[in-house]
Scaffold this active site. Structure first.
Site, PDB file in Angstrom:
ATOM      1  N   GLU A 182      44.995  31.742  -6.024  1.00  0.00           N
ATOM      2  CA  GLU A 182      45.145  32.331  -4.687  1.00  0.00           C
ATOM      3  C   GLU A 182      46.177  31.754  -3.866  1.00  0.00           C
ATOM      4  O   GLU A 182      46.277  32.103  -2.557  1.00  0.00           O
ATOM      5  CB  GLU A 182      43.842  32.330  -3.871  1.00  0.00           C
ATOM      6  CG  GLU A 182      43.331  31.153  -3.454  1.00  0.00           C
ATOM      7  CD  GLU A 182      42.623  30.204  -4.639  1.00  0.00           C
ATOM      8  OE1 GLU A 182      41.802  29.252  -4.307  1.00  0.00           O
ATOM      9  OE2 GLU A 182      42.620  30.497  -5.663  1.00  0.00           O
ATOM     10  N   ASP A 235      47.284  29.503   1.434  1.00  0.00           N
ATOM     11  CA  ASP A 235      46.128  29.765   0.330  1.00  0.00           C
ATOM     12  C   ASP A 235      45.163  30.414   1.194  1.00  0.00           C
ATOM     13  O   ASP A 235      44.692  30.310   2.351  1.00  0.00           O
ATOM     14  CB  ASP A 235      45.655  28.307   0.273  1.00  0.00           C
ATOM     15  CG  ASP A 235      44.407  28.275  -0.698  1.00  0.00           C
ATOM     16  OD1 ASP A 235      44.568  28.507  -1.954  1.00  0.00           O
ATOM     17  OD2 ASP A 235      43.257  28.116  -0.333  1.00  0.00           O
ATOM     18  N   ILE A 236      44.241  31.483   0.431  1.00  0.00           N
ATOM     19  CA  ILE A 236      43.395  32.261   1.078  1.00  0.00           C
ATOM     20  C   ILE A 236      41.983  31.394   1.295  1.00  0.00           C
ATOM     21  O   ILE A 236      41.498  30.705   0.441  1.00  0.00           O
ATOM     22  CB  ILE A 236      43.083  33.526   0.314  1.00  0.00           C
ATOM     23  CG1 ILE A 236      44.260  34.308  -0.177  1.00  0.00           C
ATOM     24  CG2 ILE A 236      41.881  34.369   0.489  1.00  0.00           C
ATOM     25  CD1 ILE A 236      44.179  35.620  -0.869  1.00  0.00           C
TER      26      ILE A 236
END
Length: 297
Positions: A193, A149-150
């Site tokens: 994301e 996950d960003i």
């Protein structure tokens, strides 16, 4: 000296005479060889006249051979153009089939890919996970998953805009593709994301090394994110899950544990990797049926 050109009427008369002559000869040849009854001959009087001289002028064997040769020649003249037409049509059909196959392959690829990032989409990931889970259970090999996950991606979009956010997603996806370059490794967009890397024949130690490589490559790429509370560049949090799959077990546990590891990494400050200390091999709801199966064995 000038030669007077033949009139169309004389040419037509000559052609008609030739046709009648050939017809007479064929009819006579067939009658002489018993292929056509004498009563059914087209020109019985002419045939009778020829029969008296046939042995000297046209032996029956030669007449039959000539007739058969004529039929063969006629069939060749007729069939050769038809063969060329068939071959040409067959070539066109083959080209059309190849074009349709290529178009179908493109459609299949589009259906299995994320349009923005160019990596596999979630549906394709779930399909491949099912196949790899069965294969790992059959070969008794570990299967590992990274859930990525960003960090602070909403803040990135608010700061730079959604177009820059799309560019950021593509940049991270490119890093993942470069890092997971082994045959069999799969990079997919899980949602928003979040992305995943599925790694067959990989232990938890190998999965952790892959996560460290992703962190290092992102730091080297240095996608600017000055508003980030974590670093001056785009970072990710990674959850790691690794299992030895069991046939008929619940493969969703692999995803659930990677998600739990991702949550732990975020809670611990982001830009890091976490894994669950106790890895379960099978889903709890599958234990009774597996136990009964072993008891029967």
């Amino acid at each position: 000296m000038h030669t007077k050109p033949k009139s169309p009427l004389s040419s037509w008369t000559s052609l008609t005479g030739c046709v009648l002559a050939v017809t007479l000869l064929l009819d006579a040849a067939l009658s002489l060889n018993g292929l056509v009854p004498e009563q059914a001959a087209l020109f019985p009087n002419a045939v009778a006249a020829l029969e008296s001289r046939a042995s000297d002028v046209l032996p029956p064997g030669i007449a039959l051979a000539g007739f058969v040769s004529g039929i063969a020649l006629a069939l060749t003249v007729i069939m050769l153009p038809m063969h060329h037409v068939y071959r040409s049509r067959e070539a066109r059909l083959l080209q059309e089939r190849e074009r349709l196959a290529a178009q179908n392959a493109r459609l299949v690829h589009q259906a299995a890919s994320d349009g923005l990032l160019g990596i596999a989409n979630r549906r394709e990931f779930e399909r491949v996970l099912k196949l790899e889970w069965r294969r790992a259970a059959r070969e008794r090999q570990p299967l590992s998953l990274l859930m990525i996950d960003i960090d602070c991606f909403k803040l990135f979009n608010d700061t730079y805009g959604h177009q820059a956010g799309d560019t950021c997603l593509r940049g991270v996806a490119d890093v993942l593709r470069t890092a997971a370059a082994r045959p069999g490794d799969m990079v997919a967009r899980y949602g928003g994301e979040e992305m995943v890397v599925l790694m067959p024949h990989t232990s938890v130690e190998g999965a952790m090394r892959m996560a460290e490589r992703i962190h290092a490559m992102l730091a080297e790429r240095a996608l600017s994110f000055s508003a980030s509370p974590v670093a001056q560049h785009v970072t990710v949090s990674i959850g790691v899950s690794s299992m030895l799959p069991v046939r008929n077990a619940n493969r969703s546990v692999l995803v659930q544990q990677a998600d739990e590891g991702l949550y732990t990494a975020k809670e611990s400050g982001r830009n890091r990797t976490a894994t669950m200390p106790n890895l379960r091999l099978i889903a709890p709801e599958e234990e009774p049926s597996l136990g009964s199966h072993r008891a029967q064995a």
